[in-house]
Every structure is written in C-alpha cells, then in structure tokens.
Design a protein around this motif. Structure first.
Motif, mmCIF file in Angstrom:
data_model
loop_
_atom_site.group_PDB
_atom_site.id
_atom_site.type_symbol
_atom_site.label_atom_id
_atom_site.label_comp_id
_atom_site.label_asym_id
_atom_site.label_seq_id
_atom_site.Cartn_x
_atom_site.Cartn_y
_atom_site.Cartn_z
ATOM 1 N N MET A 1 11.422 9.515 -37.163
ATOM 2 C CA MET A 1 11.089 9.519 -35.749
ATOM 3 C C MET A 1 12.166 10.276 -34.966
ATOM 4 N N ILE A 2 11.755 11.218 -34.151
ATOM 5 C CA ILE A 2 12.683 12.009 -33.348
ATOM 6 C C ILE A 2 12.946 11.272 -32.044
ATOM 7 N N GLU A 3 14.235 11.088 -31.744
ATOM 8 C CA GLU A 3 14.615 10.416 -30.508
ATOM 9 C C GLU A 3 14.584 11.398 -29.344
ATOM 10 N N ASP A 4 14.234 10.882 -28.174
ATOM 11 C CA ASP A 4 14.286 11.694 -26.967
ATOM 12 C C ASP A 4 15.739 11.954 -26.605
ATOM 13 N N PRO A 5 16.017 13.140 -26.068
ATOM 14 C CA PRO A 5 17.396 13.414 -25.636
ATOM 15 C C PRO A 5 17.821 12.468 -24.515
ATOM 16 N N VAL A 6 19.111 12.229 -24.425
ATOM 17 C CA VAL A 6 19.679 11.419 -23.354
ATOM 18 C C VAL A 6 19.592 12.221 -22.058
ATOM 19 N N GLU A 7 19.305 11.536 -20.964
ATOM 20 C CA GLU A 7 19.225 12.204 -19.665
ATOM 21 C C GLU A 7 20.383 11.753 -18.779
ATOM 22 N N VAL A 8 21.076 12.728 -18.196
ATOM 23 C CA VAL A 8 22.126 12.455 -17.221
ATOM 24 C C VAL A 8 21.600 12.930 -15.880
ATOM 25 N N ARG A 9 21.358 11.984 -14.986
ATOM 26 C CA ARG A 9 20.841 12.307 -13.650
ATOM 27 C C ARG A 9 22.008 12.545 -12.711
ATOM 28 N N VAL A 10 22.036 13.722 -12.111
ATOM 29 C CA VAL A 10 23.148 14.086 -11.240
ATOM 30 C C VAL A 10 22.748 13.921 -9.776
ATOM 31 N N SER A 11 23.759 13.715 -8.947
ATOM 32 C CA SER A 11 23.539 13.659 -7.497
ATOM 33 C C SER A 11 24.484 14.665 -6.846
ATOM 34 N N ALA A 12 24.194 14.981 -5.621
ATOM 35 C CA ALA A 12 25.031 15.940 -4.902
ATOM 36 C C ALA A 12 26.275 15.276 -4.313
ATOM 37 N N SER A 13 26.358 13.955 -4.389
ATOM 38 C CA SER A 13 27.448 13.253 -3.710
ATOM 39 C C SER A 13 28.653 12.941 -4.595
ATOM 40 N N TYR A 17 32.873 16.939 -12.110
ATOM 41 C CA TYR A 17 33.594 16.601 -13.339
ATOM 42 C C TYR A 17 33.245 15.217 -13.876
ATOM 43 N N ILE A 18 32.692 14.356 -13.043
ATOM 44 C CA ILE A 18 32.169 13.082 -13.544
ATOM 45 C C ILE A 18 31.032 13.367 -14.516
ATOM 46 N N TYR A 19 30.171 14.298 -14.150
ATOM 47 C CA TYR A 19 29.029 14.635 -14.991
ATOM 48 C C TYR A 19 29.449 15.443 -16.217
ATOM 49 N N VAL A 20 30.443 16.312 -16.059
ATOM 50 C CA VAL A 20 30.971 17.069 -17.193
ATOM 51 C C VAL A 20 31.479 16.092 -18.251
ATOM 52 N N SER A 21 32.260 15.112 -17.841
ATOM 53 C CA SER A 21 32.795 14.111 -18.772
ATOM 54 C C SER A 21 31.681 13.296 -19.404
ATOM 55 N N ILE A 43 21.775 22.177 -7.494
ATOM 56 C CA ILE A 43 22.967 23.021 -7.606
ATOM 57 C C ILE A 43 24.046 22.327 -8.429
ATOM 58 N N THR A 44 24.168 21.006 -8.287
ATOM 59 C CA THR A 44 25.148 20.253 -9.079
ATOM 60 C C THR A 44 24.824 20.366 -10.560
ATOM 61 N N ALA A 45 23.559 20.205 -10.919
ATOM 62 C CA ALA A 45 23.154 20.319 -12.323
ATOM 63 C C ALA A 45 23.479 21.710 -12.867
ATOM 64 N N CYS A 46 23.238 22.740 -12.077
ATOM 65 C CA CYS A 46 23.536 24.110 -12.507
ATOM 66 C C CYS A 46 25.043 24.332 -12.672
ATOM 67 N N ILE A 47 25.822 23.854 -11.730
ATOM 68 C CA ILE A 47 27.281 24.007 -11.804
ATOM 69 C C ILE A 47 27.826 23.281 -13.025
ATOM 70 N N VAL A 48 27.369 22.056 -13.261
ATOM 71 C CA VAL A 48 27.838 21.281 -14.407
ATOM 72 C C VAL A 48 27.501 21.992 -15.712
ATOM 73 N N SER A 49 26.306 22.541 -15.825
ATOM 74 C CA SER A 49 25.943 23.256 -17.061
ATOM 75 C C SER A 49 26.821 24.491 -17.262
ATOM 76 N N GLU A 50 27.167 25.174 -16.187
ATOM 77 C CA GLU A 50 28.041 26.349 -16.298
ATOM 78 C C GLU A 50 29.464 25.960 -16.690
ATOM 79 N N ILE A 51 29.971 24.873 -16.117
ATOM 80 C CA ILE A 51 31.304 24.396 -16.493
ATOM 81 C C ILE A 51 31.321 24.049 -17.979
ATOM 82 N N LEU A 52 30.290 23.356 -18.435
ATOM 83 C CA LEU A 52 30.207 22.981 -19.850
ATOM 84 C C LEU A 52 30.120 24.208 -20.762
ATOM 85 N N LYS A 53 29.367 25.202 -20.351
ATOM 86 C CA LYS A 53 29.264 26.438 -21.144
ATOM 87 C C LYS A 53 30.615 27.143 -21.247
#
Length: 103
Positions: A1-13, A17-21, A43-53
């Motif tokens: 059985m394939i598990e669903d990926p974990v979801e991290v819900r981001v907010s603008a507030s 770096y909380i989300y990066v960690s 925009i927060t989700a996009c920034i976090v993905s770029e920092i991680l990359k």
C-alpha cells in the motif's frame, strides 16, 4: 500500500524558516512532502520550496494549482510536491555537524 505524502500547510503569518525546518524533518522519514498554501500563503509556499532547493538538496517533483470555492469567495491554492535530492543526506549531515560545533 502506497502512503499519501505528508502535507505541510503554510501561512503567510509565520517565518519561512519554520516551514523549511518542518519539511526537512518530514523528509528524514518520508519520500515526499507537499507544501500547501491558500491565498496570500501561496508566495510563502513558493519561497520555502526555493529555499529548500537552494540550501537543502531538495527537488521539486510537481506543482498543482487550483481554485477553491468557499462561502466567503474563491481562493487560489498551490501544492508543491518536494522530495529528497541526491545531496539531501549530505547537506543535512553538514548542517547538523555545523550546529554541533556552534554550541
């Protein structure tokens, strides 16, 4: 059985770096993580993905966008699927070693 990926819900507030960690921690035990943002948090989700990359060896596997209809009106939504890249483990270890020497 394939598990669903974990979801991290981001907010603008909160700090990016909380989300990066959070994503780094989730990738230690999961193959993929989905960064999800609604409205102004896109925009927060996009920034976090770029920092991680750029700093953690994470690869973007996919980007999905949609419009959610709610009682208060429509909201844009983004989901960015990220996964460990080739250098994730190496960069993670380097960062952890650096944290230990700073103490």
């Amino acid at each position: 059985m394939i598990e669903d990926p974990v979801e991290v819900r981001v907010s603008a507030s909160k700090s990016n770096y909380i989300y990066v960690s959070s994503v780094k921690e989730q990738l230690k035990t999961n193959d993929e993580v989905i960064l999800s943002g609604l409205g102004s948090a896109i925009i927060t989700a996009c920034i976090v993905s770029e920092i991680l990359k750029n700093t953690a060896g994470v690869e973007v596997k996919g980007i999905n966008t949609s419009i959610l209809d709610a009682d208060s009106g429509s909201k844009a939504k983004i989901q960015i699927t990220v996964a460990k890249g080739d250098k994730f483990e190496e960069l993670l270890q380097t960062a952890e070693d650096s944290d230990e020497t700073d103490e």
